[in-house]
Design an enzyme around this catalytic site. Structure first.
Site, PDB file in Angstrom:
ATOM      1  N   THR A  96       2.580  -8.208  -1.200  1.00 16.62           N
ATOM      2  CA  THR A  96       2.542  -8.248   0.271  1.00 16.62           C
ATOM      3  C   THR A  96       2.133  -9.646   0.701  1.00 16.62           C
ATOM      4  O   THR A  96       1.221 -10.234   0.104  1.00 16.62           O
ATOM      5  CB  THR A  96       1.567  -7.234   0.920  1.00 16.62           C
ATOM      6  OG1 THR A  96       1.335  -7.640   2.271  1.00 16.62           O
ATOM      7  CG2 THR A  96       0.240  -7.121   0.238  1.00 16.62           C
ATOM      8  N   ILE A  97       2.800 -10.148   1.719  1.00 19.68           N
ATOM      9  CA  ILE A  97       2.362 -11.454   2.226  1.00 19.68           C
ATOM     10  C   ILE A  97       0.987 -11.323   2.872  1.00 19.68           C
ATOM     11  O   ILE A  97       0.272 -12.301   3.014  1.00 19.68           O
ATOM     12  CB  ILE A  97       3.361 -12.083   3.230  1.00 19.68           C
ATOM     13  CG1 ILE A  97       3.460 -11.272   4.526  1.00 19.68           C
ATOM     14  CG2 ILE A  97       4.723 -12.280   2.609  1.00 19.68           C
ATOM     15  CD1 ILE A  97       4.085 -12.057   5.669  1.00 19.68           C
ATOM     16  N   ASP A  98       0.605 -10.095   3.271  1.00 23.09           N
ATOM     17  CA  ASP A  98      -0.672  -9.913   3.976  1.00 23.09           C
ATOM     18  C   ASP A  98      -1.891 -10.042   3.055  1.00 23.09           C
ATOM     19  O   ASP A  98      -3.014 -10.188   3.533  1.00 23.09           O
ATOM     20  CB  ASP A  98      -0.714  -8.526   4.646  1.00 23.09           C
ATOM     21  CG  ASP A  98       0.229  -8.424   5.822  1.00 23.09           C
ATOM     22  OD1 ASP A  98       0.909  -9.416   6.127  1.00 23.09           O
ATOM     23  OD2 ASP A  98       0.300  -7.342   6.435  1.00 23.09           O
TER      24      ASP A  98
ATOM     25  N   ARG B  70      -1.380  -7.378   9.587  1.00 26.57           N
ATOM     26  CA  ARG B  70      -1.500  -6.148  10.361  1.00 26.57           C
ATOM     27  C   ARG B  70      -2.941  -5.631  10.386  1.00 26.57           C
ATOM     28  O   ARG B  70      -3.495  -5.398  11.453  1.00 26.57           O
ATOM     29  CB  ARG B  70      -0.595  -5.147   9.669  1.00 26.57           C
ATOM     30  CG  ARG B  70      -0.550  -3.788  10.139  1.00 26.57           C
ATOM     31  CD  ARG B  70       0.202  -2.986   9.104  1.00 26.57           C
ATOM     32  NE  ARG B  70       1.598  -3.299   9.081  1.00 26.57           N
ATOM     33  CZ  ARG B  70       2.532  -2.593   9.732  1.00 26.57           C
ATOM     34  NH1 ARG B  70       2.186  -1.541  10.409  1.00 26.57           N
ATOM     35  NH2 ARG B  70       3.790  -2.912   9.659  1.00 26.57           N
TER      36      ARG B  70
ATOM     37  N   ARG C 135       7.861 -14.366   6.065  1.00 26.49           N
ATOM     38  CA  ARG C 135       8.330 -13.537   4.948  1.00 26.49           C
ATOM     39  C   ARG C 135       9.546 -14.140   4.262  1.00 26.49           C
ATOM     40  O   ARG C 135       9.943 -13.701   3.187  1.00 26.49           O
ATOM     41  CB  ARG C 135       8.681 -12.130   5.448  1.00 26.49           C
ATOM     42  CG  ARG C 135       7.481 -11.307   5.799  1.00 26.49           C
ATOM     43  CD  ARG C 135       7.574  -9.854   5.398  1.00 26.49           C
ATOM     44  NE  ARG C 135       8.748  -9.156   5.786  1.00 26.49           N
ATOM     45  CZ  ARG C 135       8.756  -8.021   6.487  1.00 26.49           C
ATOM     46  NH1 ARG C 135       7.621  -7.513   6.931  1.00 26.49           N
ATOM     47  NH2 ARG C 135       9.867  -7.398   6.737  1.00 26.49           N
TER      48      ARG C 135
ATOM     49  N   ASP D  42       0.816  -1.225   0.000  1.00 23.55           N
ATOM     50  CA  ASP D  42       0.000   0.000   0.000  1.00 23.55           C
ATOM     51  C   ASP D  42       0.849   1.274   0.000  1.00 23.55           C
ATOM     52  O   ASP D  42       0.603   2.182  -0.790  1.00 23.55           O
ATOM     53  CB  ASP D  42      -1.013  -0.002   1.161  1.00 23.55           C
ATOM     54  CG  ASP D  42      -0.360  -0.344   2.499  1.00 23.55           C
ATOM     55  OD1 ASP D  42       0.826  -0.720   2.505  1.00 23.55           O
ATOM     56  OD2 ASP D  42      -1.036  -0.224   3.530  1.00 23.55           O
ATOM     57  N   GLY D  43       1.882   1.318   0.842  1.00 19.35           N
ATOM     58  CA  GLY D  43       2.719   2.525   0.928  1.00 19.35           C
ATOM     59  C   GLY D  43       3.440   2.798  -0.377  1.00 19.35           C
ATOM     60  O   GLY D  43       3.434   3.926  -0.897  1.00 19.35           O
TER      61      GLY D  43
HETATM   62  O1  F6P Z   1       4.505  -6.711   4.949  1.00 21.34           O
HETATM   63  C1  F6P Z   1       3.530  -6.529   5.925  1.00 21.34           C
HETATM   64  C2  F6P Z   1       3.985  -7.142   7.184  1.00 21.34           C
HETATM   65  O2  F6P Z   1       4.300  -8.431   6.909  1.00 21.34           O
HETATM   66  C3  F6P Z   1       2.967  -7.010   8.316  1.00 21.34           C
HETATM   67  O3  F6P Z   1       2.123  -8.097   8.461  1.00 21.34           O
HETATM   68  C4  F6P Z   1       3.827  -6.769   9.514  1.00 21.34           C
HETATM   69  O4  F6P Z   1       3.131  -6.013  10.466  1.00 21.34           O
HETATM   70  C5  F6P Z   1       4.958  -6.014   8.953  1.00 21.34           C
HETATM   71  O5  F6P Z   1       5.152  -6.488   7.647  1.00 21.34           O
HETATM   72  C6  F6P Z   1       6.221  -6.081   9.785  1.00 21.34           C
HETATM   73  O6  F6P Z   1       7.255  -5.440   9.095  1.00 21.34           O
HETATM   74  P1  F6P Z   1       8.664  -5.044   9.714  1.00 21.34           P
HETATM   75  O7  F6P Z   1       8.962  -5.942  10.855  1.00 21.34           O
HETATM   76  O8  F6P Z   1       9.604  -5.232   8.583  1.00 21.34           O
HETATM   77  O9  F6P Z   1       8.551  -3.632  10.144  1.00 21.34           O
END
Ligand code: F6P
Length: 372
Positions: free
Chosen positions: A151-153, A197, A299, A129-130
């Site tokens: 995104t894995i989400d 998230r 991830r 999204d960002g």
């Molecule tokens: O890519 C999204 C995500 O996997 C979220 O589910 C998680 O909150 C976030 O990344 C954590 O990212 P980081 O630990 O790299 O800040």
């Protein structure tokens, strides 16, 4: 091959936000498809950092020349050969003002100047999204941009799936399968946290196939008494153990997701959802409880064949889109096709788990409790 009516001579590729298995496959397909059209390809290091902070990269000024050789064996590799960041969004870049306070500055014009300096005609921006929001802003400033959803989400709009998600849900399923045997041996309740998230796709689509008893999603605020009651009835039926899957963004009714860091210029960090559920359950059930957070393991590793193929299709489609003169769009999987959707339909939006889908209905038919 193409007659290059697009006028493109040189493109850049970048990867932004949290990494996801399949990023390298997109880079591979986009690079090969572009080189085959006679275009030059460079990779920007660490999101946009390579183009607006070249002084931080003494070896190559933040730009990696992508050749057939560089990308030839990267399809099965996890991570991203370009590096990535979810810190220091260039549109809200944290800097100290004269009083020493942290303020957020828009440095996007420096990035636009970087693209002009490097004579880059177009950008393929791979991100969540960002990153897609930034891609949309650059397109509005006149850069030719195609976004690729990652995104894995799995929480992006306008595509039925993002690459990375299948690898994450498959690995989570395998881990939860393993938890069953140890939980059974000790008659325990195992509470397992998975990433997610704002949306509970990973929790839902790993929890159902791994026979979870309870799944807690950000979309359904949970009542811990309902969870406890479900577990008590479960054990009263003679069951030996139980598995509770918790998305990291899960929240109790009337409460919020468990945030551990909120700072200017940084993505909010969540943490502790699993411990909160364990603490809340402790006095409500008799069985011993143990917790595990699969976190960043989801991830890592090599993408599944589904994620590889989706990522390769996205990378090649992004190049075709640029060749066709498209800009300000994202490639998307809408089976059987990969199509293009305007970035403004995606930017700033989030795709939650719809609560009335067949997958949710199936879970409820299987007796899975969502704490509601
Ligand atoms: O890519 C999204 C995500 O996997 C979220 O589910 C998680 O909150 C976030 O990344 C954590 O990212 P980081 O630990 O790299 O800040």
């Amino acid at each position: 091959m193409a007659n290059n009516a697009s006028g493109i001579k040189k493109i850049a590729i970048n990867t932004g936000g949290g990494d996801a298995p399949g990023l390298n496959a997109v880079i591979k397909a986009a690079t090969v498809a572009a080189l085959n059209r006679g275009w030059e390809v460079i990779g920007i290091r660490d999101g946009f950092n390579g183009i607006f902070l070249p002084e931080n990269y003494p070896d190559d000024d933040g730009l990696l020349k992508l050749t057939y050789d560089v990308v030839k064996e990267i399809t099965p590799l996890g991570g991203t050969i370009l590096g990535t960041t979810n810190r220091g969004n260039p549109m809200r870049y944290p800097m100290k003002d004269t009083k020493g306070n942290i303020v957020e500055i828009d440095r996007s014009d420096e990035i636009m100047a970087g693209f002009r300096r490097e004579k880059i005609d177009a950008l393929i921006s791979i991100g969540g999204d960002g990153s897609l929001y930034m891609a949309h802003c650059f397109a509005q400033k006149g850069l030719r941009v195609v976004g690729v959803p990652k995104t894995i989400d799995n929480d992006l709009e306008a595509t039925v799936i993002t690459f990375g998600f299948d690898t994450a849900r498959s690995f989570a399923t395998e881990c939860i399968d393993r938890l069953h045997t140890t939980a059974r041996s000790h008659r325990r309740v195992m509470i397992v946290e998975v990433m997610g998230r704002h949306a509970g796709w990973i929790a839902l689509e790993s929890g159902i196939p791994s026979s979870a008893d309870v799944i807690l999603l950000p979309e359904i605020p949970y009542d811990i008494n309902i969870v406890a009651d479900h577990l008590q009835k479960h054990f009263a039926k003679g069951r030996t153990h139980a598995i509770v899957v918790v998305a990291e963004g899960a929240k109790p009714a009337g409460g919020d997701s468990s945030v551990i860091e909120r700072e200017a210029g940084k993505a909010e960090r969540l943490g502790g959802a699993v411990d909160r559920v364990a603490a809340q359950l402790k006095d409500l059930i008799e069985n011993e409880i143990r917790t595990v957070n699969l976190g960043h393991l989801l991830r890592g590793g090599s993408p599944t064949s589904f994620d590889r193929l989706t990522a390769l299709r996205f990378g090649a489609a992004a190049v075709r889109a640029l060749e066709e003169g498209e800009s300000g769009i994202m490639v998307a999987l809408n089976p059987p096709d990969v199509n293009y959707v305007p970035l403004d339909q995606v930017s700033g939006k989030m795709r939650s788990v719809p609560l009335d889908t067949d997958v949710m209905v199936t879970a409820r038919d299987l007796g899975i409790c969502f704490g509601d």
